[in-house]
Scaffold this active site. Sequence first.
Site, PDB file in Angstrom:
ATOM      1  N   CYS A 136      -0.985  -2.030   0.584  1.00 31.41           N
ATOM      2  CA  CYS A 136      -0.382  -1.140   1.571  1.00 31.41           C
ATOM      3  C   CYS A 136       0.944  -1.681   2.093  1.00 31.41           C
ATOM      4  O   CYS A 136       0.959  -2.532   2.984  1.00 31.41           O
ATOM      5  CB  CYS A 136      -1.361  -0.933   2.727  1.00 31.41           C
ATOM      6  N   CYS A 139       1.576  -1.130   5.796  1.00 34.26           N
ATOM      7  CA  CYS A 139       0.877  -2.041   6.701  1.00 34.26           C
ATOM      8  C   CYS A 139       1.519  -3.430   6.688  1.00 34.26           C
ATOM      9  O   CYS A 139       1.639  -4.070   7.725  1.00 34.26           O
ATOM     10  CB  CYS A 139      -0.586  -2.217   6.292  1.00 34.26           C
ATOM     11  N   ASP A 140       1.894  -3.918   5.515  1.00 30.56           N
ATOM     12  CA  ASP A 140       2.237  -5.337   5.375  1.00 30.56           C
ATOM     13  C   ASP A 140       3.691  -5.611   5.012  1.00 30.56           C
ATOM     14  O   ASP A 140       4.101  -6.768   4.929  1.00 30.56           O
ATOM     15  CB  ASP A 140       1.328  -5.972   4.296  1.00 30.56           C
TER      16      ASP A 140
END
Length: 345
Positions: A136, A139-140
């Site tokens: 992701c 997200c990261d």
Amino acid sequence: MTEERRDLVVAGSGVAGLSAAVYAARADLDPLVLEGDEPGGQLTLTTDVENYLGFPEGVGGMELVQRGKEQAEQFGAQFQHGSIEAADLDGQPLELSLSTGETLRTRALVVATGASARWVGADGEDELMGYGLSTCATCDGAFHRGDDVLVVGGGDSAMEEALFLAKFADSVTVVHRRDELRASEIMADRAREHDDVEFAWNTELEAIRGSQADGVTGATLVSHPDGYPREKYEAGADVEVEEVDVGGVFYAIGHEPNTDFLRETPVELDDDGYVRTADADTWATTATAADGVFAAGDVMDRDYQQAVTAAGTGSMAALDAEAWLESTVAPSGDSARQLSMEAGD
Ligand code: NAP
């Protein structure tokens, strides 16, 4: 252990589950939505959604699902944490054993459990997932400011991840096992035209180096001029091996349907685990082989996998479930499935 009985449970809170919940709540079915292991589903991992009808300026994936949840709650849908671990779908009522230890009994079930990110199978991935290896970018990605990173895959997800990561990373290399992208032209063009996005064609990820303390530090790539190098290598061909220093690796190679809990039930799954729906002659469009069980979204759709199609099948599943629920209390004594067909005609 608590036991509760419902008319309709919706398993999954991605766009398909939310759409089913809105329709079912508006039909006064008091649906209970089990939010699942990834509440909000895959859209929560997406940046801007530009192709959902009605948002000419685009809409954030997280915002879209949050608004969908509000909409469902406004009509009376209830939400509960947890997912289904095992299900007895052989007769009525359907019985669902939840990850929370509870047992739910329900007359009808909409399965909208979606699909989860697939892993490559590269050496080191088990240890490094979450430590510089991710599925992701949204997200990261921000952890990789100034890094060189790899994105594995050649579809729309890989293009989207690469473009997002290019905002933070020094360089992004898309590692694709063939020399042709699967992504839509518009997404592929954007990635190809971006100065910080490069492509490693006919290349696969063999191993990831690093540690949980230091994160990802490098990767081993293999390539073959005819593509699918790992397969070629296993068949005895020579492949080119390259060691690269990278600070992050992102997987974007598609998804597996979340249907393990259906394996011992009458619900039919195809060879890849997707739910089979809509038997041409006898079933309503989202009906499965189990009475009272309907499916919507990516868990039953391996072809389109769009937010808008998931919302569409979610609404269809709620309508099919509503018709089936009405038909099963009809006094004629005919089988539920025949009645649901009549109701759907
Ligand atoms: P996808 O279209 O199935 O693409 C998966 C990619 O990963 C393919 O290029 C495939 O290679 C590669 N791949 C699969 N298994 C692999 C393995 N073991 N090792 C190396 N590479 C592997 O999946 P997706 O990109 O997640 O997209 C899924 C659906 O969502 C599509 O319908 C897509 O259009 C949609 N989507 C849309 C958007 C958007 O419009 N903004 C964004 C994301 C996703 P091959 O090409 O060789 O098979």
